[in-house]
Design an enzyme around this catalytic site. Structure first.
Site, short mmCIF file in Angstrom:
data_model
loop_
_atom_site.label_atom_id
_atom_site.label_comp_id
_atom_site.label_asym_id
_atom_site.label_seq_id
_atom_site.Cartn_x
_atom_site.Cartn_y
_atom_site.Cartn_z
N SER A 171 0.84 -1.20 0.00
CA SER A 171 0.00 0.00 0.00
C SER A 171 0.87 1.25 0.00
O SER A 171 1.70 1.43 0.89
CB SER A 171 -0.87 0.05 1.26
OG SER A 171 -1.61 -1.11 1.40
N HIS A 213 -3.92 -1.64 -4.35
CA HIS A 213 -2.86 -2.58 -4.68
C HIS A 213 -2.88 -2.84 -6.18
O HIS A 213 -3.95 -3.01 -6.77
CB HIS A 213 -3.02 -3.90 -3.93
CG HIS A 213 -2.82 -3.79 -2.45
ND1 HIS A 213 -3.76 -3.29 -1.61
CD2 HIS A 213 -1.76 -4.11 -1.67
CE1 HIS A 213 -3.30 -3.30 -0.37
NE2 HIS A 213 -2.09 -3.80 -0.37
N ARG A 250 0.33 -8.03 -3.66
CA ARG A 250 0.62 -9.25 -2.90
C ARG A 250 -0.68 -9.91 -2.50
O ARG A 250 -1.74 -9.29 -2.51
CB ARG A 250 1.47 -8.94 -1.67
CG ARG A 250 0.87 -7.90 -0.73
CD ARG A 250 1.40 -7.98 0.70
NE ARG A 250 2.83 -7.98 0.91
CZ ARG A 250 3.58 -6.91 1.14
NH1 ARG A 250 3.04 -5.73 1.17
NH2 ARG A 250 4.87 -7.02 1.35
N HIS A 299 -2.68 -11.40 0.55
CA HIS A 299 -2.67 -11.28 2.01
C HIS A 299 -3.23 -12.54 2.66
O HIS A 299 -4.07 -13.22 2.09
CB HIS A 299 -3.50 -10.06 2.44
CG HIS A 299 -2.87 -8.76 2.09
ND1 HIS A 299 -3.05 -8.15 0.88
CD2 HIS A 299 -2.04 -7.94 2.80
CE1 HIS A 299 -2.36 -7.02 0.85
NE2 HIS A 299 -1.75 -6.86 2.00
N GLU A 331 -6.94 -3.44 14.26
CA GLU A 331 -6.86 -3.84 15.66
C GLU A 331 -7.86 -3.07 16.52
O GLU A 331 -8.26 -1.95 16.19
CB GLU A 331 -5.46 -3.57 16.23
CG GLU A 331 -4.36 -4.40 15.61
CD GLU A 331 -4.08 -4.00 14.17
OE1 GLU A 331 -4.17 -2.80 13.85
OE2 GLU A 331 -3.80 -4.90 13.37
N ASN A 366 -1.35 5.47 8.94
CA ASN A 366 -2.35 5.89 9.95
C ASN A 366 -1.80 5.58 11.34
O ASN A 366 -1.01 4.66 11.50
CB ASN A 366 -3.67 5.13 9.74
CG ASN A 366 -3.47 3.62 9.80
OD1 ASN A 366 -3.10 3.00 8.79
ND2 ASN A 366 -3.69 3.02 10.95
I1 8IG Z 1 -2.22 0.67 5.67
O1 8IG Z 1 -3.50 0.16 11.45
C1 8IG Z 1 -2.58 -0.28 7.36
N1 8IG Z 1 -2.53 -1.61 7.42
N2 8IG Z 1 -3.19 -4.38 11.07
N3 8IG Z 1 -3.35 -2.08 11.26
C2 8IG Z 1 -3.14 -3.17 10.52
N4 8IG Z 1 -2.86 -3.13 9.22
C3 8IG Z 1 -2.79 -1.91 8.67
C4 8IG Z 1 -3.01 -0.74 9.37
C5 8IG Z 1 -3.30 -0.82 10.76
N5 8IG Z 1 -2.87 0.28 8.52
#
Ligand code: 8IG
Length: 270
Positions: A37, A69, A90, A92, A191, A233
């Site tokens: 990303s 992606h 990719r 996931h 999360e 983020n």
């Molecule tokens: I871009 O805050 C991205 N991918 N697990 N947590 C998780 N994956 C992510 C996050 C995130 N931001």
């Protein structure tokens, strides 16, 4: 045996490498890059393009499902004369295709003869001082997926999975890049704040949904490995704002020119 866990994933990677050699007319590769990303703009600045093909046309690959992606394999000759193979997408773990599908790109790059792999991703940042747009070099990882790409009693030393000399190299390009520990969660949900606090408590600086399983496969294949994470983020609970995938994509887009420049400078030194 399910189709997602083939009995010989290495054989599929050899087939994929053969398809790439034949289609693009190359003998092999020196460097592999997986662009996550925010990183896909880097694909066009790594050297003189030799050729490209849709990932979905290569044995064992499928078109990526996530917005933001890409979906091509690109071969390029770097200014230093090396052949770089770039995957602009990719698979996931949360897609549910199994771990062998997740690491198929890494195994294919290894089958092409590459000795160095660069894994990139977008991730959440746990450290408040790392604003969205910060690039972090991965110094170590924590695999929280409960899964592994290894088959059977394959005991792999993971002490120096992330090659220190490559961290030094990227910091010679940009000394402001910090290092951090990346924790891979299963996803696709982000999360909870409690999970982010847990990750921080066990030593993570970054949270994401990729990279650690690929790193294990890279280690098994004996590849030198560099990981670059773009903080897109603040991890959940670090900031009061909720997480939004569109904002994640936008942060990646905003950072794209800087990331492309970093990768372009880096590959000339690999
Ligand atoms: I871009 O805050 C991205 N991918 N697990 N947590 C998780 N994956 C992510 C996050 C995130 N931001």
């Amino acid at each position: 045996m399910s189709s997602s866990q083939t009995s010989n994933p290495g054989a599929v990677a050899v087939q994929a490498a053969e398809s790439i050699r034949t289609t693009l007319g190359i003998d092999g590769a020196d460097i592999g890059l997986v662009l996550g990303s925010g990183w896909s703009a880097g694909a066009d600045h790594l050297g003189a393009e030799i050729g490209r093909m849709p990932l979905a046309s290569i044995p064992g690959f499928r078109a990526p499902v996530v917005a933001g992606h890409g979906g091509d394999l690109i071969a390029a000759r770097t200014a230093a004369g090396k052949v770089a193979i770039v995957l602009t997408g990719r698979t996931h773990f949360y897609e549910g295709r199994g771990v062998d599908a997740v690491v198929h790109g890494v195994r294919t790059i290894a089958s092409l003869g590459a000795s160095t792999l660069v894994l990139t991703n977008g991730c959440g940042g746990i450290r408040r001082e790392w604003a969205p747009g910060t690039v972090v070099a991965i110094s170590d990882h924590i695999n929280l997926t409960g899964a592994t790409p290894l088959h059977g009693a394959t005991f792999i030393d993971m002490t120096t999975t992330w090659t220190p000399a490559l961290i030094d190299l990227v910091r010679s390009v940009d000394p402001s890049i910090p290092t951090g520990v990346y924790a891979q969660f299963h996803g696709p949900q982000y999360e909870t704040p409690a999970e982010v606090r847990m990750a921080a408590a066990i030593g993570a600086d970054l949270v994401g949904m990729s990279t650690a399983l690929e790193a294990i496969a890279a280690r098994e294949a004996g590849l030198d490995l560099l990981g670059l994470s773009l903080v897109t983020n603040p991890a959940a609970g670090v900031s009061p704002e909720p997480l939004d995938h569109q904002e994640v994509v936008a942060a990646g887009r905003a950072a794209a020119p800087r990331l492309a420049d970093l990768l372009a400078q880096l590959v000339t030194k690999l």
